[in-house]
Scaffold this active site. Sequence first.
Site, PDB file in Angstrom:
ATOM      1  N   LYS A   1       1.008  -1.129  -0.102  1.00  0.00           N
ATOM      2  CA  LYS A   1       0.034  -0.009   0.035  1.00  0.00           C
ATOM      3  C   LYS A   1       0.846   1.326  -0.120  1.00  0.00           C
ATOM      4  CE  LYS A   1      -4.009  -2.347   2.286  1.00  0.00           C
ATOM      5  NZ  LYS A   1      -4.397  -2.993   3.451  1.00  0.00           N
TER       6      LYS A   1
ATOM      7  N   GLN B   1      -4.390  -1.928   9.629  1.00  0.00           N
ATOM      8  CA  GLN B   1      -4.317  -3.135   9.097  1.00  0.00           C
ATOM      9  C   GLN B   1      -4.896  -4.340   9.777  1.00  0.00           C
ATOM     10  OE1 GLN B   1      -3.394  -3.831   5.803  1.00  0.00           O
ATOM     11  NE2 GLN B   1      -4.075  -5.946   6.381  1.00  0.00           N
TER      12      GLN B   1
ATOM     13  N   ASP C   1     -11.023   2.292   3.936  1.00  0.00           N
ATOM     14  CA  ASP C   1     -11.385   0.916   3.590  1.00  0.00           C
ATOM     15  C   ASP C   1     -12.767   0.494   3.436  1.00  0.00           C
ATOM     16  OD1 ASP C   1      -9.125  -0.901   3.627  1.00  0.00           O
ATOM     17  OD2 ASP C   1      -8.619  -0.953   5.617  1.00  0.00           O
TER      18      ASP C   1
END
Length: 292
Positions: free
Chosen positions: A52, A96, A119
């Site tokens: 990312k 994460q 997200d």
Amino acid sequence: MTIIDGKQLAKDIKAELAIKVSSIKAAGGKIPHLAAVLIGDNAASESYVRNKVRSCEQVGFNSTLIRQDESISEDALLEIVDDLNRDDDIDGFIVQLPLPKHINEQKITLAIEPKKDVDGFHPMNFGRMAQGLPSYLPATPYGILQMLERYNIETSGKHCVVIGRSNIVGTPMSILLSRKAKIGNCTVTLAHSRTKDLKAETLRADIIIAAIGRANFVTADMVKEGAVIIDVGINRVEDATKKRGYRLVGDVDFEGVLSKVSHITPVPGGVGPMTVCSLMMNTLKASKGEIF
Ligand code: NAD
């Protein structure tokens, strides 16, 4: 038969994003800034986050990586989330997953300011998505929509069987494809571990989206002639010929179904590379205030 090249598509989308960022820079606008919080030293999470951050560099975004030890308390992590929520330079951020067992993932997800939730995991974003309102779409389903669109795969009126009902892939995918939208208007069946006769379901499918997590689970006898197959699964199978002792395969028996399908995504090189692109696209939307 067409193999959907997720790697190339991801490259193309990143190149398009890089052009957009260059013109933002040239106009003196705000450079999109993504932050990622990584807890502990889970190898898979490490590699996802590295990917990312690298993607941010490739498209010209700013990125911040916040690393914390596995032993961090829930309160301390909530404080980090709160700081990121308040930081005006951060347009969006991700924490994460998975998190260590002593931290309640739901509590952390709920603490993220929805307008920075790139997200798309916060219930505010999920609910807006379900109602067809502007929202950050969860990365993997969003990447799959991009694939279907860019490969001109007709979805309207098609019967789609999604296998797997996770909150991050199967369930949002089933909602998105049933929505009244350019890539949508499908009749969707959401199959899962309690589905009685999965083969009867998949044999009726024009589009199969497999998000199960079981190697080579979908076999040729389960697939209709001419079907489109999107394989989300990432599974390790032992392979002594590989240096690391394993290789990655999807949820679909790729070789077995190949002669029957009209389109198929490979693993690796299919859905995976698209997921990070979606995150970049959401971050750009966040920096422009396009959703909230
Ligand atoms: P999950 O692991 O949370 O859940 C698996 C789902 O499969 C469940 O909903 C379950 O009901 C269903 N299932 C299990 N056994 C079944 C059976 N016998 N018949 C029918 N359904 C069954 O799912 P997830 O987090 O969505 O992950 C699924 C797979 O996708 C994993 O391999 C994961 O690594 C991969 N994944 C890939 C990406 C990507 O970017 N390519 C992103 C997310 C997940």
